[in-house]
Scaffold this motif. Structure first.
Motif, mmCIF file in Angstrom:
data_model
loop_
_atom_site.group_PDB
_atom_site.id
_atom_site.type_symbol
_atom_site.label_atom_id
_atom_site.label_comp_id
_atom_site.label_asym_id
_atom_site.label_seq_id
_atom_site.Cartn_x
_atom_site.Cartn_y
_atom_site.Cartn_z
ATOM 1 N N ASN A 20 0.840 -1.192 0.000
ATOM 2 C CA ASN A 20 0.000 0.000 0.000
ATOM 3 C C ASN A 20 0.874 1.241 0.000
ATOM 4 O O ASN A 20 1.852 1.331 0.724
ATOM 5 C CB ASN A 20 -0.921 0.026 1.222
ATOM 6 C CG ASN A 20 -1.958 -1.068 1.159
ATOM 7 O OD1 ASN A 20 -2.364 -1.479 0.082
ATOM 8 N ND2 ASN A 20 -2.373 -1.541 2.313
ATOM 9 N N ARG A 21 0.526 2.173 -0.844
ATOM 10 C CA ARG A 21 1.191 3.479 -0.921
ATOM 11 C C ARG A 21 2.661 3.397 -1.335
ATOM 12 O O ARG A 21 3.443 4.284 -1.051
ATOM 13 C CB ARG A 21 1.055 4.232 0.397
ATOM 14 C CG ARG A 21 -0.381 4.479 0.771
ATOM 15 C CD ARG A 21 -0.479 5.351 2.020
ATOM 16 N NE ARG A 21 -1.814 5.288 2.531
ATOM 17 C CZ ARG A 21 -2.191 4.569 3.580
ATOM 18 N NH1 ARG A 21 -1.312 3.864 4.239
ATOM 19 N NH2 ARG A 21 -3.436 4.560 3.973
ATOM 20 N N PHE A 22 3.066 2.308 -1.990
ATOM 21 C CA PHE A 22 4.464 2.194 -2.400
ATOM 22 C C PHE A 22 4.837 3.283 -3.401
ATOM 23 O O PHE A 22 5.943 3.826 -3.361
ATOM 24 C CB PHE A 22 4.753 0.812 -2.981
ATOM 25 C CG PHE A 22 6.187 0.614 -3.326
ATOM 26 C CD1 PHE A 22 7.127 0.435 -2.326
ATOM 27 C CD2 PHE A 22 6.620 0.649 -4.639
ATOM 28 C CE1 PHE A 22 8.467 0.278 -2.627
ATOM 29 C CE2 PHE A 22 7.953 0.493 -4.948
ATOM 30 C CZ PHE A 22 8.870 0.300 -3.943
ATOM 31 N N LYS A 23 3.925 3.624 -4.289
ATOM 32 C CA LYS A 23 4.193 4.695 -5.246
ATOM 33 C C LYS A 23 4.492 6.002 -4.524
ATOM 34 O O LYS A 23 5.362 6.769 -4.937
ATOM 35 C CB LYS A 23 3.021 4.870 -6.207
ATOM 36 C CG LYS A 23 3.287 5.906 -7.284
ATOM 37 C CD LYS A 23 2.120 6.042 -8.227
ATOM 38 C CE LYS A 23 2.338 7.031 -9.329
ATOM 39 N NZ LYS A 23 3.055 8.219 -9.044
ATOM 40 N N SER A 24 3.810 6.245 -3.420
ATOM 41 C CA SER A 24 4.063 7.462 -2.639
ATOM 42 C C SER A 24 5.484 7.476 -2.090
ATOM 43 O O SER A 24 6.132 8.522 -2.057
ATOM 44 C CB SER A 24 3.073 7.579 -1.485
ATOM 45 O OG SER A 24 1.764 7.711 -1.979
ATOM 46 N N ILE A 25 5.972 6.335 -1.656
ATOM 47 C CA ILE A 25 7.352 6.251 -1.147
ATOM 48 C C ILE A 25 8.316 6.651 -2.260
ATOM 49 O O ILE A 25 9.212 7.472 -2.051
ATOM 50 C CB ILE A 25 7.670 4.831 -0.634
ATOM 51 C CG1 ILE A 25 6.864 4.546 0.630
ATOM 52 C CG2 ILE A 25 9.162 4.663 -0.369
ATOM 53 C CD1 ILE A 25 6.928 3.117 1.094
ATOM 54 N N ASN A 26 8.122 6.079 -3.447
ATOM 55 C CA ASN A 26 9.000 6.415 -4.573
ATOM 56 C C ASN A 26 8.877 7.882 -4.949
ATOM 57 O O ASN A 26 9.877 8.537 -5.231
ATOM 58 C CB ASN A 26 8.676 5.551 -5.787
ATOM 59 C CG ASN A 26 9.343 4.195 -5.722
ATOM 60 O OD1 ASN A 26 10.267 3.988 -4.969
ATOM 61 N ND2 ASN A 26 8.862 3.274 -6.513
ATOM 62 N N ASP A 27 7.658 8.419 -4.967
ATOM 63 C CA ASP A 27 7.448 9.810 -5.380
ATOM 64 C C ASP A 27 8.003 10.806 -4.369
ATOM 65 O O ASP A 27 8.596 11.811 -4.746
ATOM 66 C CB ASP A 27 5.957 10.080 -5.593
ATOM 67 C CG ASP A 27 5.390 9.365 -6.814
ATOM 68 O OD1 ASP A 27 6.188 8.892 -7.653
ATOM 69 O OD2 ASP A 27 4.159 9.278 -6.924
ATOM 70 N N ILE A 28 7.830 10.524 -3.091
ATOM 71 C CA ILE A 28 8.217 11.486 -2.057
ATOM 72 C C ILE A 28 9.692 11.343 -1.665
ATOM 73 O O ILE A 28 10.427 12.324 -1.586
ATOM 74 C CB ILE A 28 7.311 11.338 -0.815
ATOM 75 C CG1 ILE A 28 5.875 11.722 -1.187
ATOM 76 C CG2 ILE A 28 7.813 12.190 0.338
ATOM 77 C CD1 ILE A 28 4.844 11.347 -0.141
ATOM 78 N N ILE A 29 10.122 10.105 -1.404
ATOM 79 C CA ILE A 29 11.473 9.882 -0.893
ATOM 80 C C ILE A 29 12.455 9.555 -2.014
ATOM 81 O O ILE A 29 13.640 9.824 -1.900
ATOM 82 C CB ILE A 29 11.468 8.763 0.178
ATOM 83 C CG1 ILE A 29 10.512 9.130 1.305
ATOM 84 C CG2 ILE A 29 12.850 8.533 0.739
ATOM 85 C CD1 ILE A 29 10.318 8.048 2.326
ATOM 86 N N GLY A 30 11.967 8.957 -3.080
ATOM 87 C CA GLY A 30 12.831 8.643 -4.217
ATOM 88 C C GLY A 30 12.889 7.154 -4.522
ATOM 89 O O GLY A 30 12.678 6.318 -3.644
ATOM 90 N N ASN A 31 13.181 6.858 -5.787
ATOM 91 C CA ASN A 31 13.235 5.461 -6.223
ATOM 92 C C ASN A 31 14.336 4.671 -5.531
ATOM 93 O O ASN A 31 14.193 3.472 -5.296
ATOM 94 C CB ASN A 31 13.454 5.398 -7.735
ATOM 95 C CG ASN A 31 12.238 5.828 -8.515
ATOM 96 O OD1 ASN A 31 11.285 6.344 -7.959
ATOM 97 N ND2 ASN A 31 12.282 5.636 -9.809
ATOM 98 N N GLY A 32 15.430 5.322 -5.213
ATOM 99 C CA GLY A 32 16.532 4.629 -4.537
ATOM 100 C C GLY A 32 16.092 4.042 -3.206
ATOM 101 O O GLY A 32 16.416 2.897 -2.886
ATOM 102 N N ILE A 33 15.342 4.828 -2.435
ATOM 103 C CA ILE A 33 14.847 4.343 -1.140
ATOM 104 C C ILE A 33 13.793 3.257 -1.351
ATOM 105 O O ILE A 33 13.769 2.252 -0.638
ATOM 106 C CB ILE A 33 14.259 5.511 -0.308
ATOM 107 C CG1 ILE A 33 15.333 6.565 -0.035
ATOM 108 C CG2 ILE A 33 13.644 5.005 0.987
ATOM 109 C CD1 ILE A 33 16.503 6.067 0.785
ATOM 110 N N GLY A 34 12.934 3.448 -2.356
ATOM 111 C CA GLY A 34 11.938 2.416 -2.670
ATOM 112 C C GLY A 34 12.589 1.104 -3.044
ATOM 113 O O GLY A 34 12.172 0.036 -2.594
ATOM 114 N N ASN A 35 13.633 1.173 -3.854
ATOM 115 C CA ASN A 35 14.364 -0.042 -4.232
ATOM 116 C C ASN A 35 15.027 -0.686 -3.028
ATOM 117 O O ASN A 35 15.053 -1.910 -2.895
ATOM 118 C CB ASN A 35 15.405 0.275 -5.296
ATOM 119 C CG ASN A 35 14.777 0.629 -6.626
ATOM 120 O OD1 ASN A 35 13.620 0.321 -6.884
ATOM 121 N ND2 ASN A 35 15.540 1.293 -7.471
#
Length: 55
Positions: A20-35
């Motif tokens: 849930n809300r994984f796209k928000s993590i990438n959008d707000i914090i960045g793809n590096g943190i999401g990865n």
């Protein structure tokens, strides 16, 4: 991969996870943190998954 498992008579499993809300993590914090989050989840799965019964 599934077809290959059938040809080799090996068990194959597919695990789908929905974050849930994984796209928000990438959008707000960045793809590096999401990865990095995904890498942590992948490393943690064997520790929390139950083994399959043999036999």
């Amino acid at each position: 991969m599934i077809a290959g498992g059938k040809l080799l008579k090996k068990a194959v499993a597919l695990l789908l996870l929905n974050f849930n809300r994984f796209k928000s993590i990438n959008d707000i914090i960045g793809n590096g943190i999401g990865n990095e989050l995904l890498r942590h989840v992948v490393h943690r799965l064997p520790e929390i998954a139950s083994p399959l019964p043999h036999g």
